[in-house]
Scaffold this motif. Sequence first.
Motif, PDB file in Angstrom:
ATOM      1  N   SER A  79     -35.643  30.249  42.649  1.00 14.95           N
ATOM      2  CA  SER A  79     -34.960  31.475  43.055  1.00 14.95           C
ATOM      3  C   SER A  79     -34.015  31.161  44.199  1.00 14.95           C
ATOM      4  O   SER A  79     -34.255  30.225  44.971  1.00 14.95           O
ATOM      5  CB  SER A  79     -35.972  32.552  43.473  1.00 14.95           C
ATOM      6  OG  SER A  79     -35.320  33.804  43.570  1.00 14.95           O
ATOM      7  N   ILE A 105     -29.815  40.856  35.665  1.00 20.12           N
ATOM      8  CA  ILE A 105     -31.011  40.088  35.317  1.00 20.12           C
ATOM      9  C   ILE A 105     -31.157  38.973  36.346  1.00 20.12           C
ATOM     10  O   ILE A 105     -30.272  38.117  36.471  1.00 20.12           O
ATOM     11  CB  ILE A 105     -30.903  39.494  33.886  1.00 20.12           C
ATOM     12  CG1 ILE A 105     -30.559  40.577  32.855  1.00 20.12           C
ATOM     13  CG2 ILE A 105     -32.173  38.733  33.524  1.00 20.12           C
ATOM     14  CD1 ILE A 105     -31.575  41.705  32.724  1.00 20.12           C
ATOM     15  N   THR A 109     -32.610  37.184  45.726  1.00 19.25           N
ATOM     16  CA  THR A 109     -32.746  37.730  47.075  1.00 19.25           C
ATOM     17  C   THR A 109     -32.365  39.204  47.149  1.00 19.25           C
ATOM     18  O   THR A 109     -32.677  39.875  48.131  1.00 19.25           O
ATOM     19  CB  THR A 109     -31.812  36.981  48.037  1.00 19.25           C
ATOM     20  OG1 THR A 109     -30.470  37.187  47.588  1.00 19.25           O
ATOM     21  CG2 THR A 109     -32.123  35.498  48.064  1.00 19.25           C
ATOM     22  N   MET A 226     -29.649  27.931  37.943  1.00 21.13           N
ATOM     23  CA  MET A 226     -31.002  27.477  37.630  1.00 21.13           C
ATOM     24  C   MET A 226     -31.428  28.141  36.319  1.00 21.13           C
ATOM     25  O   MET A 226     -30.872  29.167  35.927  1.00 21.13           O
ATOM     26  CB  MET A 226     -31.974  27.775  38.767  1.00 21.13           C
ATOM     27  CG  MET A 226     -31.964  29.190  39.259  1.00 21.13           C
ATOM     28  SD  MET A 226     -32.973  29.447  40.747  1.00 21.13           S
ATOM     29  CE  MET A 226     -32.218  28.380  41.949  1.00 21.13           C
ATOM     30  N   LEU A 232     -35.769  33.503  27.190  1.00 24.80           N
ATOM     31  CA  LEU A 232     -34.347  33.316  27.487  1.00 24.80           C
ATOM     32  C   LEU A 232     -33.978  31.845  27.645  1.00 24.80           C
ATOM     33  O   LEU A 232     -32.800  31.499  27.689  1.00 24.80           O
ATOM     34  CB  LEU A 232     -33.977  34.064  28.779  1.00 24.80           C
ATOM     35  CG  LEU A 232     -34.061  35.585  28.698  1.00 24.80           C
ATOM     36  CD1 LEU A 232     -33.871  36.219  30.060  1.00 24.80           C
ATOM     37  CD2 LEU A 232     -33.004  36.107  27.713  1.00 24.80           C
TER      38      LEU A 232
HETATM   39  C1  LIG Z   1     -30.295  32.446  40.901  1.00 16.77           C
HETATM   40  S1  LIG Z   1     -31.582  33.609  41.181  1.00 16.77           S
HETATM   41  C2  LIG Z   1     -30.696  35.122  41.167  1.00 16.77           C
HETATM   42  C3  LIG Z   1     -29.690  35.270  42.272  1.00 16.77           C
HETATM   43  C4  LIG Z   1     -29.565  36.673  42.741  1.00 16.77           C
HETATM   44  N1  LIG Z   1     -28.860  37.510  41.802  1.00 16.77           N
HETATM   45  C5  LIG Z   1     -28.937  36.718  44.125  1.00 16.77           C
HETATM   46  O1  LIG Z   1     -27.741  36.762  44.195  1.00 16.77           O
HETATM   47  O2  LIG Z   1     -29.632  36.653  45.115  1.00 16.77           O
HETATM   48  C6  LIG Z   1     -32.375  33.652  39.610  1.00 16.77           C
HETATM   49  C7  LIG Z   1     -33.553  34.619  39.534  1.00 16.77           C
HETATM   50  O3  LIG Z   1     -33.871  34.802  38.170  1.00 16.77           O
HETATM   51  C8  LIG Z   1     -35.260  35.039  38.082  1.00 16.77           C
HETATM   52  N2  LIG Z   1     -35.692  34.824  36.677  1.00 16.77           N
HETATM   53  C9  LIG Z   1     -35.966  33.671  36.022  1.00 16.77           C
HETATM   54  N3  LIG Z   1     -36.306  33.921  34.744  1.00 16.77           N
HETATM   55  C10 LIG Z   1     -36.237  35.271  34.588  1.00 16.77           C
HETATM   56  C11 LIG Z   1     -36.476  36.145  33.500  1.00 16.77           C
HETATM   57  N4  LIG Z   1     -36.842  35.692  32.303  1.00 16.77           N
HETATM   58  N5  LIG Z   1     -36.319  37.477  33.712  1.00 16.77           N
HETATM   59  C12 LIG Z   1     -35.948  37.970  34.924  1.00 16.77           C
HETATM   60  N6  LIG Z   1     -35.713  37.182  35.991  1.00 16.77           N
HETATM   61  C13 LIG Z   1     -35.842  35.852  35.826  1.00 16.77           C
HETATM   62  C14 LIG Z   1     -35.871  34.078  39.087  1.00 16.77           C
HETATM   63  O4  LIG Z   1     -37.170  34.505  39.488  1.00 16.77           O
HETATM   64  C15 LIG Z   1     -34.833  34.113  40.199  1.00 16.77           C
HETATM   65  O5  LIG Z   1     -35.206  35.006  41.212  1.00 16.77           O
END
Ligand SMILES: C[S@@+](CC[C@H](N)C(=O)[O-])C[C@H]1O[C@@H](n2cnc3c(N)ncnc32)[C@H](O)[C@@H]1O
Length: 373
Positions: A79, A105, A109, A226, A232
Amino acid sequence: MTSADELRSRYVEELRRDGLLGGDDLVRAFGMVPREEFVASGFDGGDGRWIGPDDPDFLSLVYRNHPLVTKVADGVPVSSSSQPSLMAAMIESLELRPGSRVLEIGVGTGYNAALMATMGARVTTMDIAPDVVERAEVALRRVGLAGAVDVRLGDGYLGVPADAGYDRVVVTVGVTGVSPRWLDQLTPDGYLLAPVEHAGNHPVLRIRPGGPGMAEARGELRAGFMSAAGPLAARYPGAHPAPRRTGALPPPTVRHPHRWHPPLDVFRYHDLWFAVGAWDRRTTFAAGPAGGWGGPGGCTLLDELHGGGAGLLADGSVQAAGPSAARYAADVLALRDRWVARGEPLISDWTARLVPAGDPDQPILVPSGWIQR
Ligand SMILES: C[S@@+](CC[C@H](N)C(=O)[O-])C[C@H]1O[C@@H](n2cnc3c(N)ncnc32)[C@H](O)[C@@H]1O
């Protein structure tokens, strides 16, 4: 003026000067939302340190054009707060209006959701990790945006059907394909942006629903993300090989000299890489041993059967290894020259139809048959 305010003003000014912040609304949002509040539990400093608010470097590291990794599991970042210039480019591509309904999605943070809400969008955002959701909710409350952003816990694959009718869906985590549920939950003239794995990268695609079996994807932006958890991230037959990290390839035995001096910049290199991936399913990201293959790795045709392949560098030079090194090198050279002969298309010059793949009970839609427009 506090030091956070000063640093935020300077950060906005620098992003603007470098042409990375477009419209006035975006500039205003970046100037208003305190990024530090969204990383209050600290982030990975990249040098083995976990940087928390008490660290003297905290604020100066927060206000840089860098992603901040806020959660690591088994040594893998899971994350983060994405790179500000990438968030800005994606928000710009969403063409938000006051009142636009957005499903995000990957709350991470919460910073990206806060930026969109500050621009007047009505944001629903979901994340699969309970601790991430909890921290984002606390941060949104602290900055007074709790009422403007609806945070949900769950697998983003499902979306939020009860609230269907989104103008935009924005996916902020790397996926191998998009959920059909998102397309069902869009308004008829809505669209979604998603970083869909392609040739070892996660370029952002713009996807329009277009009726059953007619969804269409268009390349939009170069990006790195990431990977998602769950359906997905399903792998499927015919997909590009998964990216290979450092040391995955033997030292090169075949070399062809550069074509460009100076080398292509990072954007043009990714345009070339996207095209190579559109034409050849063997393309992925791979890195060779330190000192070989031009450093951090890049566009590679992988010989999955024999553990070798050929890498294409930003100056157009080619390095190859393995029992079929010469043939792989020739194939990469032909693809490089085809890109030039086709007028050096950009990522945004490509479109594809979406077809179902992955688990039949939880299918994803993946691009098939890329065509240069
Ligand atoms: C790169 S971070 C997101 C950045 C965020 N939008 C920000 O700007 O702070 C990716 C997030 O996707 C979540 N994630 C991973 N797989 C997921 C899923 N199948 N459904 C929903 N969230 C997911 C992770 O837990 C992580 O918090």
